[in-house]
Design a protein around this motif. Structure first.
Motif, short mmCIF file in Angstrom:
data_model
loop_
_atom_site.label_atom_id
_atom_site.label_comp_id
_atom_site.label_asym_id
_atom_site.label_seq_id
_atom_site.Cartn_x
_atom_site.Cartn_y
_atom_site.Cartn_z
N TRP A 30 0.81 -1.22 0.00
CA TRP A 30 0.00 0.00 0.00
C TRP A 30 0.84 1.27 0.00
CZ3 TRP A 30 -4.88 -0.68 -1.12
CH2 TRP A 30 -5.45 -1.93 -0.88
N THR A 31 2.18 1.16 -0.02
CA THR A 31 3.03 2.35 0.14
C THR A 31 2.94 3.34 -1.01
OG1 THR A 31 4.94 1.18 -0.80
CG2 THR A 31 4.69 1.17 1.63
N ASP A 32 2.55 2.88 -2.19
CA ASP A 32 2.43 3.82 -3.32
C ASP A 32 0.99 3.90 -3.83
OD1 ASP A 32 2.37 1.34 -4.51
OD2 ASP A 32 3.95 1.75 -5.96
N ALA A 33 0.03 3.57 -2.97
CA ALA A 33 -1.38 3.57 -3.36
C ALA A 33 -1.89 4.97 -3.72
CB ALA A 33 -2.23 3.00 -2.23
N HIS A 34 -1.22 5.99 -3.25
CA HIS A 34 -1.66 7.36 -3.51
C HIS A 34 -1.23 7.89 -4.88
CE1 HIS A 34 2.43 7.71 -2.17
NE2 HIS A 34 2.45 9.01 -2.41
N ILE A 35 -0.32 7.18 -5.55
CA ILE A 35 0.16 7.69 -6.84
C ILE A 35 -0.01 6.70 -7.99
CG2 ILE A 35 1.86 9.25 -5.83
CD1 ILE A 35 4.01 7.10 -6.67
N HIS A 62 -0.62 2.07 6.41
CA HIS A 62 -1.53 1.38 7.34
C HIS A 62 -2.91 2.01 7.30
CE1 HIS A 62 -3.17 -0.45 10.92
NE2 HIS A 62 -3.43 0.75 11.37
N ARG A 63 -2.98 3.33 7.23
CA ARG A 63 -4.28 4.03 7.18
C ARG A 63 -5.04 3.67 5.90
NH1 ARG A 63 -1.66 9.62 9.01
NH2 ARG A 63 -1.53 9.18 11.24
N VAL A 64 -4.34 3.59 4.78
CA VAL A 64 -4.98 3.20 3.52
C VAL A 64 -5.53 1.78 3.65
CG1 VAL A 64 -4.60 2.69 1.07
CG2 VAL A 64 -3.62 4.76 2.07
N LYS A 65 -4.70 0.86 4.15
CA LYS A 65 -5.12 -0.53 4.30
C LYS A 65 -6.31 -0.64 5.25
CE LYS A 65 -2.08 -3.46 5.95
NZ LYS A 65 -1.23 -4.59 6.33
#
Length: 172
Positions: A19-24, A52-55
């Motif tokens: 999830w570390t690059d889920a924002h881009i 963690h917040r995204v997940k």
């Protein structure tokens, strides 16, 4: 209690993702920066806490649908299977896990809305003095004595039982 097959599969997918690059990025299922040939060391990534917040948010929106459809759904079991920490700093269940869902008295709001379905059936037992919108109602669970569960159409409940607070006021 074990998760349903579909809940376990959702949890497996959520846990698997990087999830570390889920924002881009828009990626496929099973994305992992270590194996993805399109990943670059210079790509901006979320911190561990941000990922963690995204997940956790993905877990909650998935849990909303699962809880609505599965009367045996346990959000804590699901969150843990997704790889979301379910414990608070004292080691007990973290109340924020359940608080992330749109529920009231054991009932889930209909997915995609802020509305509860009308109560069609109600539940009680011979040892109870109230009828409930679901067997997940905390008041039902606190008084349940392993007696046979009685089911009635909400508008055909004998006068012996009174409505619990879980019954919407417009249906009392």
């Amino acid at each position: 209690m074990a998760l349903s097959k579909v809940a376990q599969q959702f949890a497996d997918e959520i846990r698997l993702q990087d999830w570390t690059d889920a924002h881009i990025r828009l990626d496929r299922a099973g994305h992992d920066r270590k194996w993805d040939t399109k990943s670059h060391p210079t790509d901006p990534v979320l911190s561990t806490e941000e990922a963690h917040r995204v997940k956790t948010n993905v877990m909650w929106v998935t849990a909303q649908v699962l809880g609505y459809n599965d009367p045996n759904f346990d959000v804590y079991e699901f969150a843990q299977a997704c790889g979301v920490n379910i414990l608070n700093t004292r080691g007990g269940r973290d109340g924020s896990i359940a608080a992330g869902l749109r529920t009231s008295n054991g009932r889930y709001m209909r997915p995609g809305t802020y509305e509860f379905d009308p109560v069609i059936e109600v539940f009680t037992t011979d040892t109870s003095d109230a009828y409930h919108a679901s067997t997940s109602c905390p008041m039902f669970l606190s008084g349940y004595q392993n007696k046979p569960i009685l089911k009635f159409s909400w508008d055909k409940v004998p006068d012996r039982w009174k409505p619990c607070q879980c019954i919407p006021s417009n249906q009392k």
